[in-house]
Design a protein around this motif. Sequence first.
Motif, PDB file in Angstrom:
ATOM      1  N   THR A 157       1.021  -1.161   0.235  1.00 16.09           N
ATOM      2  CA  THR A 157      -0.128   0.327   0.363  1.00 16.09           C
ATOM      3  C   THR A 157       0.775   1.259   0.241  1.00 16.09           C
ATOM      4  O   THR A 157       0.278   2.231  -0.562  1.00 16.09           O
ATOM      5  CB  THR A 157      -0.957   0.061   1.590  1.00 16.09           C
ATOM      6  OG1 THR A 157      -0.426  -0.054   2.257  1.00 16.09           O
ATOM      7  CG2 THR A 157      -1.824  -0.889   1.056  1.00 16.09           C
ATOM      8  N   LYS A 158       1.807   1.123   1.026  1.00 14.97           N
ATOM      9  CA  LYS A 158       3.187   2.104   0.414  1.00 14.97           C
ATOM     10  C   LYS A 158       3.784   2.935  -0.573  1.00 14.97           C
ATOM     11  O   LYS A 158       3.394   3.939  -1.116  1.00 14.97           O
ATOM     12  CB  LYS A 158       4.428   1.721   1.816  1.00 14.97           C
ATOM     13  CG  LYS A 158       3.733   1.982   3.229  1.00 14.97           C
ATOM     14  CD  LYS A 158       4.651   2.488   3.977  1.00 14.97           C
ATOM     15  CE  LYS A 158       4.679   2.239   5.638  1.00 14.97           C
ATOM     16  NZ  LYS A 158       4.819   1.688   7.197  1.00 14.97           N
ATOM     17  N   GLN A 163       0.921   4.176  -2.491  1.00 15.54           N
ATOM     18  CA  GLN A 163       0.692   5.251  -2.580  1.00 15.54           C
ATOM     19  C   GLN A 163       1.162   6.029  -3.032  1.00 15.54           C
ATOM     20  O   GLN A 163       1.761   7.488  -2.927  1.00 15.54           O
ATOM     21  CB  GLN A 163       0.634   5.898  -0.494  1.00 15.54           C
ATOM     22  CG  GLN A 163      -0.530   5.145  -0.060  1.00 15.54           C
ATOM     23  CD  GLN A 163      -0.564   4.692   0.915  1.00 15.54           C
ATOM     24  OE1 GLN A 163       0.007   5.219   1.780  1.00 15.54           O
ATOM     25  NE2 GLN A 163      -2.040   4.921   1.857  1.00 15.54           N
ATOM     26  N   TRP A 208      -4.755 -10.656  -2.600  1.00 16.81           N
ATOM     27  CA  TRP A 208      -4.332  -9.588  -1.866  1.00 16.81           C
ATOM     28  C   TRP A 208      -4.699  -8.123  -2.316  1.00 16.81           C
ATOM     29  O   TRP A 208      -4.625  -7.172  -1.946  1.00 16.81           O
ATOM     30  CB  TRP A 208      -2.583  -9.449  -1.663  1.00 16.81           C
ATOM     31  CG  TRP A 208      -1.964  -9.514  -3.565  1.00 16.81           C
ATOM     32  CD1 TRP A 208      -1.739 -10.679  -4.824  1.00 16.81           C
ATOM     33  CD2 TRP A 208      -1.694  -8.114  -4.300  1.00 16.81           C
ATOM     34  NE1 TRP A 208      -1.114 -10.270  -5.804  1.00 16.81           N
ATOM     35  CE2 TRP A 208      -1.338  -8.514  -4.823  1.00 16.81           C
ATOM     36  CE3 TRP A 208      -1.982  -6.975  -4.208  1.00 16.81           C
ATOM     37  CZ2 TRP A 208      -0.895  -6.654  -6.135  1.00 16.81           C
ATOM     38  CZ3 TRP A 208      -1.602  -5.750  -4.585  1.00 16.81           C
ATOM     39  CH2 TRP A 208      -1.092  -5.850  -5.815  1.00 16.81           C
ATOM     40  N   ARG A 253      -7.543  -7.016  -0.417  1.00 19.99           N
ATOM     41  CA  ARG A 253      -6.786  -6.917   0.682  1.00 19.99           C
ATOM     42  C   ARG A 253      -6.513  -4.993   0.682  1.00 19.99           C
ATOM     43  O   ARG A 253      -6.617  -4.167   1.741  1.00 19.99           O
ATOM     44  CB  ARG A 253      -5.778  -7.750   1.561  1.00 19.99           C
ATOM     45  CG  ARG A 253      -6.694  -9.296   2.015  1.00 19.99           C
ATOM     46  CD  ARG A 253      -5.303  -9.429   2.556  1.00 19.99           C
ATOM     47  NE  ARG A 253      -4.672  -9.234   3.794  1.00 19.99           N
ATOM     48  CZ  ARG A 253      -3.510  -9.570   4.116  1.00 19.99           C
ATOM     49  NH1 ARG A 253      -2.877 -10.331   4.238  1.00 19.99           N
ATOM     50  NH2 ARG A 253      -3.183  -8.705   5.949  1.00 19.99           N
ATOM     51  N   VAL A 254      -5.734  -4.709  -0.232  1.00 19.14           N
ATOM     52  CA  VAL A 254      -5.188  -3.783  -0.077  1.00 19.14           C
ATOM     53  C   VAL A 254      -6.125  -2.538  -0.793  1.00 19.14           C
ATOM     54  O   VAL A 254      -6.398  -0.981  -0.084  1.00 19.14           O
ATOM     55  CB  VAL A 254      -3.999  -3.375  -2.010  1.00 19.14           C
ATOM     56  CG1 VAL A 254      -4.239  -2.281  -2.220  1.00 19.14           C
ATOM     57  CG2 VAL A 254      -3.425  -4.525  -1.454  1.00 19.14           C
ATOM     58  N   GLU A 308      -7.699  -1.863   2.722  1.00 24.87           N
ATOM     59  CA  GLU A 308      -6.274  -0.561   3.313  1.00 24.87           C
ATOM     60  C   GLU A 308      -6.734   0.671   2.534  1.00 24.87           C
ATOM     61  O   GLU A 308      -5.963   1.856   3.679  1.00 24.87           O
ATOM     62  CB  GLU A 308      -4.985  -0.943   2.939  1.00 24.87           C
ATOM     63  CG  GLU A 308      -4.948  -2.510   3.444  1.00 24.87           C
ATOM     64  CD  GLU A 308      -4.615  -2.049   4.682  1.00 24.87           C
ATOM     65  OE1 GLU A 308      -4.035  -0.926   5.629  1.00 24.87           O
ATOM     66  OE2 GLU A 308      -4.678  -2.907   5.869  1.00 24.87           O
ATOM     67  N   PHE A 309      -7.582   1.119   1.128  1.00 19.45           N
ATOM     68  CA  PHE A 309      -7.385   2.225   0.533  1.00 19.45           C
ATOM     69  C   PHE A 309      -9.110   2.769   1.032  1.00 19.45           C
ATOM     70  O   PHE A 309      -8.874   3.504   0.737  1.00 19.45           O
ATOM     71  CB  PHE A 309      -7.833   2.070  -0.501  1.00 19.45           C
ATOM     72  CG  PHE A 309      -5.747   1.501  -1.191  1.00 19.45           C
ATOM     73  CD1 PHE A 309      -4.354   2.580  -0.019  1.00 19.45           C
ATOM     74  CD2 PHE A 309      -5.447   1.754  -2.506  1.00 19.45           C
ATOM     75  CE1 PHE A 309      -3.498   2.006  -0.575  1.00 19.45           C
ATOM     76  CE2 PHE A 309      -3.899   1.142  -2.754  1.00 19.45           C
ATOM     77  CZ  PHE A 309      -3.253   1.819  -1.576  1.00 19.45           C
ATOM     78  N   LYS A 310      -9.497   2.187   1.997  1.00 16.67           N
ATOM     79  CA  LYS A 310     -11.064   2.822   2.256  1.00 16.67           C
ATOM     80  C   LYS A 310     -11.370   3.595   2.761  1.00 16.67           C
ATOM     81  O   LYS A 310     -12.256   4.807   2.538  1.00 16.67           O
ATOM     82  CB  LYS A 310     -11.521   1.759   3.183  1.00 16.67           C
ATOM     83  CG  LYS A 310     -11.621   1.734   4.769  1.00 16.67           C
ATOM     84  CD  LYS A 310     -11.749   0.809   5.232  1.00 16.67           C
ATOM     85  CE  LYS A 310     -11.617   0.895   6.972  1.00 16.67           C
ATOM     86  NZ  LYS A 310     -12.750  -0.355   7.784  1.00 16.67           N
ATOM     87  N   GLN A 311      -9.853   4.717   3.375  1.00 18.57           N
ATOM     88  CA  GLN A 311     -10.210   5.412   3.851  1.00 18.57           C
ATOM     89  C   GLN A 311      -9.507   7.489   2.705  1.00 18.57           C
ATOM     90  O   GLN A 311     -10.202   8.015   2.300  1.00 18.57           O
ATOM     91  CB  GLN A 311      -9.020   6.640   5.106  1.00 18.57           C
ATOM     92  CG  GLN A 311      -9.336   5.118   6.707  1.00 18.57           C
ATOM     93  CD  GLN A 311     -10.910   5.665   6.658  1.00 18.57           C
ATOM     94  OE1 GLN A 311     -11.187   6.348   6.141  1.00 18.57           O
ATOM     95  NE2 GLN A 311     -11.372   4.384   7.226  1.00 18.57           N
TER      96      GLN A 311
END
Length: 693
Positions: free
Chosen positions: A2-3, A6, A27, A30-31, A34-37
């Motif tokens: 995710t980093k 980003q 995955w 899952r990623v 992680e990006f729901k925000q």
Amino acid sequence: MTKIIQQDQWNDPRVVGSIQSSLAPIWVSRVLVEFKQDPKLALKFFKWAKTRVGFRHTTESYCILVHILFYARMYFHANNILKELVLSSWVLPGSDVFEILWTTRNVCVPGFGVFDALFSVLVELGMLEAAGQCFLRMTKFRVLPKARSCNAFLHRLSKAGEGDLSRDFFRDMVGAGIAPTVFTYNIMIGHVCKEGDMLTARSLFEQMKKMGLTPDIVTYNTLIDGYGKIGLLDESVCLFEEMKFMGCEPDVITYNALINSFCKFKGMPRAFEFFREMKDKDLKPNVISYSTLIDALCKEGMMQMAIKFFVDMTRVGLLPNEFTYSSLIDANCKAGNLGEAFMLADEMLQEHVDLNIVTFTTLLDGLCEEGMMNEAEELFRAMGKAGVTPNLQAYTALIHGHIKVRSMDKAMELFNEMREKDIKPDILLWGTIVWGLCSESKLEECKVIMTEMKESGIGANPVIYTTLMDAYFKAGNHTEAINLLEEMRDLGTEVTVVTFCALIDGLCKRGLVQEAIYFFGRMPDHDLQPNVAVYTALIDGLCKNNCIGDAKKLFDEMQDKNMIPDKIAYTAMIDGNLKHGNFQEALNMRNKMMEMGIELDLYAYTSLVWGLSQCGQVQQARKFLAEMIGKGIIPDETLCTRLLRKHYELGNIDEAIELQNELVEKGLIHGNSNPAVPNIQIRDDLDFSNFRT
């Protein structure tokens, strides 16, 4: 990962390698979580992953993204992703969209509006069966769609003609606790009005008001139009008055519905009142307003008034449409004004209004009625060149035209061509073909056509059977004609008064009067009572077959039943009485005709002059001959010579010469070199009563 994403390092080997691994779907999901925000980045990542060779998103990854976007109020993008998912779900693993959307609902704070979005997408895409299933699952999980979405579904069902499904869904919607709106009721009322079910429409209208909903102009217009279309004009007017009382001002659509209804059901004066009222209220009549009145005026044969409205319409800046032109063209064709009709068609083209199938068919029918078959064929070909595909009505008009000019082979060629194009004949066209074959006494071909018609699933109607029956009689085959009556009974085909009239008349013309009397007596077995035409056919047959006493009884019986004898019945009685020497009774019949206001025609006068001559009443005969000539009814030369010869036979030489000179002067007979010795050749066996068709 995710980093890395980003930091926009999309080509990092770790990211690319992972997208190519067998665990990629897991995955990716899952990623996304992680990006729901960061919903914009989640969407960007989702689109990037989709472009990678060999990778395909699962239903789960779609659903996770939809939840994220919906929670972030990115509704436009959420709907697009849902559409993409729904349209491709048949090739995706784990493709039960609703189920996966439900199991992933906790990705964000649960928001059940996403299920309403799914339902709306299914409706928008026209997937009505899937939308219905979705609704049932939503009610089961108590995540109800919005009334707006339900209205959209109802509207789609209505447009698709799914009446039963519309009613079921409306009931389920209310049962689930979703409060219907005015728009909901308008959809339902509109649908049942189209079906002509005004009882249900009225019930929904009253139910709507009881729920505290105020009917709007759409509600009233729909009901006014619905009642008007089935002829319940008083109900339409009551609703019109109610809407005004409730402060709902009528618009052009309201007035157009009223104008159309009153025009359709012979209430044109009232239609014009509504037209004037509309203008008095500063509402501008539109193309529909004018076209409706023009069409009604044309149907009533009021061409001058129709043209006046047509001119007024263009004067106020309204452009006539194909319906306006077609009405005027049809009226001109029916009146035999083909020149005017084609001028209007040219004007249509100049105004860039395309001729449609209705216009072409109207012109085609007009040409065929006038027997202009070469021009009709040319127009038929022009239709195809204009990109208008001939339909059943166009073929029917052309086939009927060819039959009228006795071109049966061409008619059959067109009939077969039409069927090769998979255009299925209707009962009217089948009947037209039977009529054409019967008119040429092609009865064997008729049998083939009747068989083909039955094989196509269409049963012959009473008109077809009657036409065939008449043809058998004319061909001298009364047995086959009688058999048709039994066939109609065996097949459950309605036997009409017209059928019995053809049967009785045919038997009488063949001299089978006793059989005619038998079938006359059988009419009540078919719940039928003889009418004037049936009585007249039998009276005429009895008179022709020297049964004047029986004819007199029937004539009196008809009058006892308050049936008014027509011209043919009186003429038959005059002819029959004169053949039996009852000239005074014949004259009494003539006097009754005059009292009834029935004018004598060629056949009645011919019977009188001929019969009175035979009875030696030459003065009376001459009087009627002069009377008919004075009325512009031209006697046959044979009739004139019959009367003239009778004068000579009775020794009335001077009167004979005087009459002969008169007839020669009027051009009714040829001159004679020696009037004292008449050179008149006539047949004594002529029967003028057979002139009746």
